[in-house]
Design a protein around this motif. Structure first.
Motif, PDB file in Angstrom:
ATOM      1  N   SER A 178       0.862  -1.183   0.000  1.00  0.00           N
ATOM      2  CA  SER A 178       0.000   0.000   0.000  1.00  0.00           C
ATOM      3  C   SER A 178       0.897   1.232   0.000  1.00  0.00           C
ATOM      4  O   SER A 178       2.125   1.124   0.067  1.00  0.00           O
ATOM      5  CB  SER A 178      -0.937  -0.002   1.212  1.00  0.00           C
ATOM      6  N   TYR A 179       0.288   2.419  -0.067  1.00  0.00           N
ATOM      7  CA  TYR A 179       1.061   3.649  -0.160  1.00  0.00           C
ATOM      8  C   TYR A 179       0.459   4.698   0.760  1.00  0.00           C
ATOM      9  O   TYR A 179      -0.762   4.892   0.782  1.00  0.00           O
ATOM     10  CB  TYR A 179       1.057   4.157  -1.601  1.00  0.00           C
ATOM     11  N   THR A 180       1.314   5.369   1.531  1.00  0.00           N
ATOM     12  CA  THR A 180       0.869   6.422   2.434  1.00  0.00           C
ATOM     13  C   THR A 180       1.469   7.748   2.000  1.00  0.00           C
ATOM     14  O   THR A 180       2.691   7.909   1.956  1.00  0.00           O
ATOM     15  CB  THR A 180       1.293   6.125   3.887  1.00  0.00           C
ATOM     16  N   ASP A 181       0.601   8.681   1.647  1.00  0.00           N
ATOM     17  CA  ASP A 181       1.021  10.020   1.241  1.00  0.00           C
ATOM     18  C   ASP A 181       1.261  10.844   2.504  1.00  0.00           C
ATOM     19  O   ASP A 181       0.329  11.151   3.243  1.00  0.00           O
ATOM     20  CB  ASP A 181      -0.070  10.653   0.377  1.00  0.00           C
ATOM     21  N   LYS A 182       2.506  11.225   2.745  1.00  0.00           N
ATOM     22  CA  LYS A 182       2.853  12.009   3.931  1.00  0.00           C
ATOM     23  C   LYS A 182       3.190  13.461   3.595  1.00  0.00           C
ATOM     24  O   LYS A 182       3.625  14.209   4.468  1.00  0.00           O
ATOM     25  CB  LYS A 182       4.035  11.355   4.652  1.00  0.00           C
ATOM     26  N   THR A 183       2.965  13.838   2.335  1.00  0.00           N
ATOM     27  CA  THR A 183       3.259  15.201   1.909  1.00  0.00           C
ATOM     28  C   THR A 183       2.091  16.116   2.256  1.00  0.00           C
ATOM     29  O   THR A 183       0.956  15.854   1.851  1.00  0.00           O
ATOM     30  CB  THR A 183       3.531  15.259   0.395  1.00  0.00           C
ATOM     31  N   ASP A 184       2.348  17.181   2.985  1.00  0.00           N
ATOM     32  CA  ASP A 184       1.301  18.101   3.432  1.00  0.00           C
ATOM     33  C   ASP A 184       1.060  19.159   2.370  1.00  0.00           C
ATOM     34  O   ASP A 184       1.517  20.301   2.484  1.00  0.00           O
ATOM     35  CB  ASP A 184       1.716  18.733   4.770  1.00  0.00           C
ATOM     36  N   ASP A 185       0.329  18.764   1.312  1.00  0.00           N
ATOM     37  CA  ASP A 185       0.048  19.702   0.226  1.00  0.00           C
ATOM     38  C   ASP A 185      -1.440  19.811  -0.070  1.00  0.00           C
ATOM     39  O   ASP A 185      -1.843  20.375  -1.097  1.00  0.00           O
ATOM     40  CB  ASP A 185       0.802  19.297  -1.039  1.00  0.00           C
ATOM     41  N   GLY A 186      -2.277  19.278   0.808  1.00  0.00           N
ATOM     42  CA  GLY A 186      -3.719  19.362   0.624  1.00  0.00           C
ATOM     43  C   GLY A 186      -4.307  18.287  -0.260  1.00  0.00           C
ATOM     44  O   GLY A 186      -5.532  18.223  -0.433  1.00  0.00           O
ATOM     45  N   VAL A 187      -3.467  17.439  -0.852  1.00  0.00           N
ATOM     46  CA  VAL A 187      -3.932  16.361  -1.727  1.00  0.00           C
ATOM     47  C   VAL A 187      -3.461  15.030  -1.152  1.00  0.00           C
ATOM     48  O   VAL A 187      -2.272  14.879  -0.841  1.00  0.00           O
ATOM     49  CB  VAL A 187      -3.399  16.526  -3.165  1.00  0.00           C
ATOM     50  N   ASN A 188      -4.372  14.088  -1.010  1.00  0.00           N
ATOM     51  CA  ASN A 188      -4.022  12.781  -0.459  1.00  0.00           C
ATOM     52  C   ASN A 188      -3.949  11.755  -1.590  1.00  0.00           C
ATOM     53  O   ASN A 188      -4.974  11.352  -2.152  1.00  0.00           O
ATOM     54  CB  ASN A 188      -5.054  12.341   0.575  1.00  0.00           C
ATOM     55  N   ASN A 189      -2.731  11.318  -1.911  1.00  0.00           N
ATOM     56  CA  ASN A 189      -2.533  10.325  -2.972  1.00  0.00           C
ATOM     57  C   ASN A 189      -2.274   8.932  -2.413  1.00  0.00           C
ATOM     58  O   ASN A 189      -1.688   8.091  -3.102  1.00  0.00           O
ATOM     59  CB  ASN A 189      -1.356  10.746  -3.858  1.00  0.00           C
ATOM     60  N   SER A 190      -2.697   8.682  -1.190  1.00  0.00           N
ATOM     61  CA  SER A 190      -2.516   7.356  -0.594  1.00  0.00           C
ATOM     62  C   SER A 190      -3.250   6.305  -1.411  1.00  0.00           C
ATOM     63  O   SER A 190      -4.284   6.580  -2.038  1.00  0.00           O
ATOM     64  CB  SER A 190      -3.029   7.344   0.850  1.00  0.00           C
ATOM     65  N   LYS A 191      -2.703   5.088  -1.395  1.00  0.00           N
ATOM     66  CA  LYS A 191      -3.276   3.987  -2.164  1.00  0.00           C
ATOM     67  C   LYS A 191      -3.575   2.820  -1.223  1.00  0.00           C
ATOM     68  O   LYS A 191      -2.754   2.466  -0.375  1.00  0.00           O
ATOM     69  CB  LYS A 191      -2.308   3.518  -3.244  1.00  0.00           C
ATOM     70  N   ALA A 192      -4.759   2.224  -1.397  1.00  0.00           N
ATOM     71  CA  ALA A 192      -5.152   1.087  -0.574  1.00  0.00           C
ATOM     72  C   ALA A 192      -4.310  -0.140  -0.907  1.00  0.00           C
ATOM     73  O   ALA A 192      -3.739  -0.250  -2.001  1.00  0.00           O
ATOM     74  CB  ALA A 192      -6.632   0.777  -0.773  1.00  0.00           C
TER      75      ALA A 192
ATOM     76  N   TYR B 285       3.768  11.145  -6.261  1.00  0.00           N
ATOM     77  CA  TYR B 285       4.565  10.533  -5.199  1.00  0.00           C
ATOM     78  C   TYR B 285       5.760  11.445  -4.936  1.00  0.00           C
ATOM     79  O   TYR B 285       6.271  12.094  -5.840  1.00  0.00           O
ATOM     80  CB  TYR B 285       5.029   9.126  -5.595  1.00  0.00           C
ATOM     81  N   ASN B 286       6.160  11.499  -3.679  1.00  0.00           N
ATOM     82  CA  ASN B 286       7.192  12.448  -3.296  1.00  0.00           C
ATOM     83  C   ASN B 286       8.130  11.849  -2.264  1.00  0.00           C
ATOM     84  O   ASN B 286       7.787  10.878  -1.570  1.00  0.00           O
ATOM     85  CB  ASN B 286       6.553  13.713  -2.698  1.00  0.00           C
ATOM     86  N   GLY B 287       9.306  12.455  -2.141  1.00  0.00           N
ATOM     87  CA  GLY B 287      10.212  12.073  -1.086  1.00  0.00           C
ATOM     88  C   GLY B 287       9.566  12.290   0.273  1.00  0.00           C
ATOM     89  O   GLY B 287       8.890  13.296   0.489  1.00  0.00           O
ATOM     90  N   GLY B 288       9.775  11.351   1.158  1.00  0.00           N
ATOM     91  CA  GLY B 288       9.156  11.407   2.474  1.00  0.00           C
ATOM     92  C   GLY B 288       7.884  10.590   2.571  1.00  0.00           C
ATOM     93  O   GLY B 288       7.419  10.289   3.678  1.00  0.00           O
ATOM     94  N   ASP B 289       7.278  10.240   1.415  1.00  0.00           N
ATOM     95  CA  ASP B 289       6.119   9.345   1.426  1.00  0.00           C
ATOM     96  C   ASP B 289       6.586   7.915   1.706  1.00  0.00           C
ATOM     97  O   ASP B 289       7.788   7.648   1.800  1.00  0.00           O
ATOM     98  CB  ASP B 289       5.370   9.417   0.095  1.00  0.00           C
ATOM     99  N   GLU B 290       5.651   6.971   1.787  1.00  0.00           N
ATOM    100  CA  GLU B 290       6.010   5.646   2.292  1.00  0.00           C
ATOM    101  C   GLU B 290       5.206   4.534   1.624  1.00  0.00           C
ATOM    102  O   GLU B 290       3.982   4.649   1.481  1.00  0.00           O
ATOM    103  CB  GLU B 290       5.755   5.621   3.797  1.00  0.00           C
ATOM    104  N   PHE B 291       5.887   3.483   1.211  1.00  0.00           N
ATOM    105  CA  PHE B 291       5.247   2.232   0.820  1.00  0.00           C
ATOM    106  C   PHE B 291       5.204   1.322   2.044  1.00  0.00           C
ATOM    107  O   PHE B 291       6.139   1.307   2.848  1.00  0.00           O
ATOM    108  CB  PHE B 291       6.040   1.535  -0.290  1.00  0.00           C
ATOM    109  N   ASP B 292       4.132   0.575   2.159  1.00  0.00           N
ATOM    110  CA  ASP B 292       3.984  -0.362   3.280  1.00  0.00           C
ATOM    111  C   ASP B 292       3.793  -1.769   2.716  1.00  0.00           C
ATOM    112  O   ASP B 292       2.791  -2.043   2.035  1.00  0.00           O
ATOM    113  CB  ASP B 292       2.792   0.025   4.156  1.00  0.00           C
ATOM    114  N   PHE B 293       4.763  -2.632   2.985  1.00  0.00           N
ATOM    115  CA  PHE B 293       4.703  -4.018   2.530  1.00  0.00           C
ATOM    116  C   PHE B 293       4.258  -4.908   3.694  1.00  0.00           C
ATOM    117  O   PHE B 293       4.744  -4.757   4.815  1.00  0.00           O
ATOM    118  CB  PHE B 293       6.059  -4.479   2.016  1.00  0.00           C
ATOM    119  N   ARG B 294       3.354  -5.826   3.400  1.00  0.00           N
ATOM    120  CA  ARG B 294       2.871  -6.764   4.418  1.00  0.00           C
ATOM    121  C   ARG B 294       2.940  -8.183   3.874  1.00  0.00           C
ATOM    122  O   ARG B 294       2.551  -8.438   2.728  1.00  0.00           O
ATOM    123  CB  ARG B 294       1.429  -6.437   4.817  1.00  0.00           C
ATOM    124  N   LEU B 295       3.445  -9.111   4.695  1.00  0.00           N
ATOM    125  CA  LEU B 295       3.543 -10.511   4.312  1.00  0.00           C
ATOM    126  C   LEU B 295       2.441 -11.322   4.990  1.00  0.00           C
ATOM    127  O   LEU B 295       2.047 -11.029   6.119  1.00  0.00           O
ATOM    128  CB  LEU B 295       4.906 -11.088   4.698  1.00  0.00           C
TER     129      LEU B 295
END
Length: 299
Positions: free
Chosen positions: A83-97, A141-151
């Motif tokens: 999944s993807y977590t948007d941590k950039t504070d720009d008013g737009v949430n590009n997080s992905k489920a 996607y930007n620097g400081g954002d995060e991918f989350d891998f789960r097994l």
């Protein structure tokens, strides 16, 4: 002997059993009655756990082994989710489920030195972006954002185990079985960023780092930062401290790394960028040994 009273827990468990021809009615049999066994994924090596926004071939890569009550004999497959977590504070949430990235069948595993099924799990930056529907260079996607891998471990009897099943003991230093991995997007330029890097250091126990140290290797020359050791100096307490390492103009190579001494679980530190004043690396407790990935996106 250092920290004996405060840190060494000795548990003595003595059972006195009277044998007879009747079934025993000791409490221990009630404790284990109905206990079932599951499976764990143990992290053997974290080869690379960050992406570089400037390098689409940068990789998330870990080596794991699986253990179940039949020493790997019940393994069917391991599912890898991202999944993807948007941590950039720009008013737009590009997080992905979260989606299923891949499944690794038991037949693809080899045998580890422990005699258990083992495999390498990897995904390049471009693969992770494509899987979640990002377009290369689209600015979402930007620097400081995060991918989350789960097994997720799936057994041949249909049972499955993942992050929600991992207790604190599984996530500790012996098993190293978190099932989940946070992969940050860092900005690592081709040439070093020069200036003064400030390092804020903490020790949760207050007796210094006891051999742990930060190493900044500049053109082959090692520079160190650490908290002094109370047990060798007799001074202290050493709960925190600050150091500065200067990367001079004209430097061609800079590598930051961490070396663990005794009790690294007490060690934390933050590295502040030379231009922005932002935290470009926040590590610990128990920083992972080896090269440190710094986020230089805003420097």
């Amino acid at each position: 002997m250092k920290k004996i009273i405060n840190k060494l827990l000795i548990i003595a468990l003595v059972f006195s059993t009277v044998m007879s021809c009747k079934d025993p009615d000791n409490a221990i049999y009630d404790v284990f009655d109905g206990v079932s066994y599951g499976a764990v994924i143990r992290t053997l090596d974290r080869v690379s756990t960050n992406y570089n926004i400037f390098d689409l071939n940068s990789r998330f890569e870990i080596v794991v082994e699986e253990q179940d009550e039949e020493y790997g004999g019940l393994l069917d497959k391991v599912n890898v989710y991202v999944s993807y977590t948007d941590k950039t504070d720009d008013g737009v949430n590009n997080s992905k489920a979260e989606i299923l990235l891949k499944s690794i069948a038991a037949s693809e595993f080899t045998t580890s030195a422990n005699g258990l099924p083992s495999t390498t799990i990897a995904a390049t930056f471009s693969e992770a972006l494509a899987a979640l529907g990002f377009t290369i260079g689209d600015g979402n996607y930007n620097g400081g954002d995060e991918f989350d891998f789960r097994l997720e471990v799936v057994l041949t009897d249909g049972r499955s185990f993942s992050a929600d099943d991992a207790s604190g003991s599984l996530q500790g230093s012996y098993f190293k079985s978190p099932y989940a991995y946070n992969v940050g997007i860092l900005c690592i330029p081709d040439s070093p960023i020069t200036g003064d890097y400030v390092i804020n250091m903490q020790d949760s126990y207050g007796d210094g780092w006891q051999g742990s140290k930060i190493v900044c290797t500049i053109d082959g020359v090692e520079n160190y930062a650490f908290l002094p050791d109370y047990w060798s100096t007799g001074l202290g307490p050493f709960t925190d401290g600050t150091a500065t390492i200067t990367v001079p103009a004209g430097a061609s190579t800079v590598v930051w790394s961490f070396v663990a001494g005794d009790w690294p679980s007490e060690v934390s530190f933050q590295i502040i960028g030379p231009n922005s004043g932002n935290v470009i690396g926040d590590f610990g407790p128990s920083p992972v040994e080896g090269e440190l990935a710094l986020n230089l996106c805003n420097e």
